[in-house]
Enzyme design. Structure first.
Site, PDB file in Angstrom:
ATOM      1  N   HIS A 158      -4.437   1.489   7.570  1.00  0.00           N
ATOM      2  CA  HIS A 158      -3.090   2.090   7.610  1.00  0.00           C
ATOM      3  C   HIS A 158      -2.980   3.225   6.578  1.00  0.00           C
ATOM      4  O   HIS A 158      -2.461   4.310   6.877  1.00  0.00           O
ATOM      5  CB  HIS A 158      -2.074   0.975   7.338  1.00  0.00           C
ATOM      6  CG  HIS A 158      -0.644   1.384   7.368  1.00  0.00           C
ATOM      7  ND1 HIS A 158       0.253   0.938   8.310  1.00  0.00           N
ATOM      8  CD2 HIS A 158       0.070   2.191   6.538  1.00  0.00           C
ATOM      9  CE1 HIS A 158       1.444   1.465   8.072  1.00  0.00           C
ATOM     10  NE2 HIS A 158       1.358   2.231   6.991  1.00  0.00           N
ATOM     11  N   GLU A 159      -3.510   2.980   5.376  1.00  0.00           N
ATOM     12  CA  GLU A 159      -3.396   3.992   4.308  1.00  0.00           C
ATOM     13  C   GLU A 159      -4.299   5.198   4.588  1.00  0.00           C
ATOM     14  O   GLU A 159      -3.899   6.341   4.346  1.00  0.00           O
ATOM     15  CB  GLU A 159      -3.712   3.387   2.947  1.00  0.00           C
ATOM     16  CG  GLU A 159      -2.807   2.224   2.523  1.00  0.00           C
ATOM     17  CD  GLU A 159      -1.325   2.480   2.711  1.00  0.00           C
ATOM     18  OE1 GLU A 159      -0.866   3.622   2.565  1.00  0.00           O
ATOM     19  OE2 GLU A 159      -0.603   1.512   3.054  1.00  0.00           O
ATOM     20  N   CYS A 207       5.993   0.149   7.920  1.00  0.00           N
ATOM     21  CA  CYS A 207       5.606   1.245   7.021  1.00  0.00           C
ATOM     22  C   CYS A 207       6.820   1.652   6.194  1.00  0.00           C
ATOM     23  O   CYS A 207       7.924   1.796   6.740  1.00  0.00           O
ATOM     24  CB  CYS A 207       5.099   2.426   7.835  1.00  0.00           C
ATOM     25  SG  CYS A 207       4.636   3.852   6.833  1.00  0.00           S
ATOM     26  N   LEU A 208       6.606   1.871   4.907  1.00  0.00           N
ATOM     27  CA  LEU A 208       7.712   2.300   4.040  1.00  0.00           C
ATOM     28  C   LEU A 208       8.287   3.633   4.493  1.00  0.00           C
ATOM     29  O   LEU A 208       9.447   3.926   4.214  1.00  0.00           O
ATOM     30  CB  LEU A 208       7.223   2.423   2.586  1.00  0.00           C
ATOM     31  CG  LEU A 208       6.778   1.127   1.899  1.00  0.00           C
ATOM     32  CD1 LEU A 208       6.167   1.438   0.547  1.00  0.00           C
ATOM     33  CD2 LEU A 208       7.930   0.151   1.760  1.00  0.00           C
ATOM     34  N   GLN A 243       3.000   9.918   1.202  1.00  0.00           N
ATOM     35  CA  GLN A 243       4.301   9.236   1.289  1.00  0.00           C
ATOM     36  C   GLN A 243       5.220   9.580   0.120  1.00  0.00           C
ATOM     37  O   GLN A 243       6.420   9.337   0.188  1.00  0.00           O
ATOM     38  CB  GLN A 243       4.113   7.718   1.354  1.00  0.00           C
ATOM     39  CG  GLN A 243       3.444   7.252   2.642  1.00  0.00           C
ATOM     40  CD  GLN A 243       3.373   5.743   2.697  1.00  0.00           C
ATOM     41  OE1 GLN A 243       2.441   5.156   2.158  1.00  0.00           O
ATOM     42  NE2 GLN A 243       4.362   5.110   3.307  1.00  0.00           N
ATOM     43  N   GLY A 281       0.849  -1.187   0.000  1.00  0.00           N
ATOM     44  CA  GLY A 281       0.000   0.000   0.000  1.00  0.00           C
ATOM     45  C   GLY A 281       0.882   1.233   0.000  1.00  0.00           C
ATOM     46  O   GLY A 281       2.009   1.195   0.509  1.00  0.00           O
ATOM     47  N   HIS A 334      -2.671   7.496   6.913  1.00  0.00           N
ATOM     48  CA  HIS A 334      -1.693   8.374   6.248  1.00  0.00           C
ATOM     49  C   HIS A 334      -2.355   9.642   5.719  1.00  0.00           C
ATOM     50  O   HIS A 334      -1.765  10.719   5.749  1.00  0.00           O
ATOM     51  CB  HIS A 334      -1.028   7.655   5.066  1.00  0.00           C
ATOM     52  CG  HIS A 334       0.180   6.845   5.429  1.00  0.00           C
ATOM     53  ND1 HIS A 334       1.277   7.387   6.058  1.00  0.00           N
ATOM     54  CD2 HIS A 334       0.463   5.529   5.232  1.00  0.00           C
ATOM     55  CE1 HIS A 334       2.194   6.429   6.240  1.00  0.00           C
ATOM     56  NE2 HIS A 334       1.724   5.294   5.752  1.00  0.00           N
TER      57      HIS A 334
HETATM   58 ZN    ZN Z   1       2.652   3.445   5.867  1.00  0.00          ZN
END
Ligand code: ZN
Length: 175
Positions: free
Chosen positions: A139-140, A97-98, A55, A50, A143
């Site tokens: 999670h997204e 998380c990235l 991000q 995702g 963000h």
């Molecule tokens: Zn994330």
């Protein structure tokens, strides 16, 4: 041609902003379509399951998701202006998380969610999700509200086991 965008990490101010709603007319803008293509490219390259527009330093309410598990109900999807239609139950999940490289931790999430929004052409879409897919959607959407999982985590720690490393790298989660 899609190209890779830089993924910004915790500490970057864009990650902490509430992202702006997208006017459906904006979806006709080739720059937005390019952004969506680039987000998929960047998500697959990372690799992640995702990716939210903040991000890649774009404060708009857009995310991409693809669990890449062979189930077409799990993506690839892009969701614009997502909202929860319902939430149910509670589950603990190990997330990464990235934008928070190398770390994982347990987060309490809804077990099942229904989410609706627009697709890349402005058509209304909705999903019912459970398990990893439900976690990923939550999670997204966090963000897009300037929230990182580290705000909710019980025991943020360096990824150590192979599974945790994979979760951290894929920005994914473990049951
Ligand atoms: Zn994330």
């Amino acid at each position: 041609m899609p190209y890779l965008r830089e993924i910004v990490t915790d500490g970057h101010p864009t990650l902490r902003k509430v992202a702006k709603r997208v006017d459906p007319k904006e979806l006709r803008d080739p720059l937005i379509q390019q952004l969506i293509d680039d987000m998929f490219e960047t998500m697959y390259d990372a690799p992640g399951i995702g990716l939210a527009a903040p991000q890649v330093n774009i404060s708009k309410r857009i995310f991409t998701v693809d669990l890449q598990d062979g189930n077409p109900e799990h993506g690839p999807f892009v969701v614009v202006n997502p909202k929860f239609d319902s939430t149910e139950g509670e589950i603990e999940w190990t997330e990464g998380c990235l934008s928070v490289p190398g770390l994982v931790g347990e987060v309490t999430r809804f077990e099942r969610v229904s989410v609706s929004g627009l697709d890349r052409h402005g058509k209304r879409i909705s999903f019912s999700a459970e398990g990893l897919f439900a976690i990923c959607l939550q999670h997204e959407i966090d963000h897009l509200n300037g929230v990182l999982y580290v705000d909710k985590v019980k025991d943020l720690r360096p990824a150590q086991t192979d599974e945790e490393l994979e979760a951290a790298e894929r920005a994914a989660s473990l049951p």
